[in-house]
Scaffold this active site. Sequence first.
Site, PDB file in Angstrom:
ATOM      1  N   ASP A  22      42.220  35.354  35.352  1.00 14.34           N
ATOM      2  CA  ASP A  22      42.413  35.448  33.905  1.00 14.34           C
ATOM      3  C   ASP A  22      43.781  34.886  33.517  1.00 14.34           C
ATOM      4  O   ASP A  22      44.704  34.859  34.330  1.00 14.34           O
ATOM      5  CB  ASP A  22      42.405  36.912  33.445  1.00 14.34           C
ATOM      6  CG  ASP A  22      41.105  37.619  33.774  1.00 14.34           C
ATOM      7  OD1 ASP A  22      40.084  36.941  33.908  1.00 14.34           O
ATOM      8  OD2 ASP A  22      41.146  38.853  33.894  1.00 14.34           O
TER       9      ASP A  22
HETATM   10  N1  URA Z   1      39.478  40.462  38.110  1.00 10.32           N
HETATM   11  C1  URA Z   1      39.958  40.451  36.862  1.00 10.32           C
HETATM   12  O1  URA Z   1      39.686  41.334  36.059  1.00 10.32           O
HETATM   13  N2  URA Z   1      40.762  39.438  36.500  1.00 10.32           N
HETATM   14  C2  URA Z   1      41.130  38.454  37.347  1.00 10.32           C
HETATM   15  O2  URA Z   1      41.882  37.553  36.965  1.00 10.32           O
HETATM   16  C3  URA Z   1      40.619  38.482  38.650  1.00 10.32           C
HETATM   17  C4  URA Z   1      39.793  39.508  39.001  1.00 10.32           C
END
Ligand code: URA
Length: 230
Positions: free
Chosen positions: A104
């Site tokens: 993310d």
């Molecule tokens: N899980 C998440 O919620 N975000 C990420 O970036 C990776 C795994």
Amino acid sequence: MRRLDQLLANLGYCSRREARAWIDGGRVTVDGVPAGDPGQKAAPASVRADGEPLDHPAGLLLLFHKPVGLVCSHGDREGPNVYSALPERWRQRNPPVTSIGRLDKDTSGLLLLTDRSVLVHRLTSPKHKVPKVYRATVDRDLSPDLVPSFASGALLLAGETVPCAPATLTLLSAREAELTLTEGRFHQVRRMFSAGGASVLALHRTRFGELDLGDLPAGQWRELPLDLFG
Ligand code: URA
């Protein structure tokens, strides 16, 4: 053997049209001899551009320390992307350099980048169960009950019907934990903690399979051998 114009364009030097100017300008040699024609075929190892061997003709595999604030998508609608940290020539390659799975925008840590689609498929396939380790900081004290709940193989995420595969949670302090996942569902770590009643405030991936970040600073990468995963 590859056409020179295709080779230069695929490796991000110039467009296929511009390859003629590179060649007419004497910037490209094959076995030390100036190339004469964009359609000339050559083995990549025998080609030099501006006197230098070609830039990673067999492909790229990078271990990138993603900083918070960059997105993994290729467009720039959602803000600057991870590819903006790479040299321009690598950003022009075709097939393009892409991330192996995604983090993310608000997540930092270990992200693999490659232009070898076979590696993307291999390493993101649920079949291969590559363990990924995350360190999460949450907004409230974590209950020890989350450890067996995450390990159970029965945890259901909101809106899903298939429970999460067993995951290993280690509590590091009242509001910090390490979580090892073998799958990669959308926002999985945040949604797992949310199912347990906590919001993730900070998320960082420390490991991907056998790989870790070591002392690599955020925003930097190191190259990995293309045959690392067989
Ligand atoms: N899980 C998440 O919620 N975000 C990420 O970036 C990776 C795994």
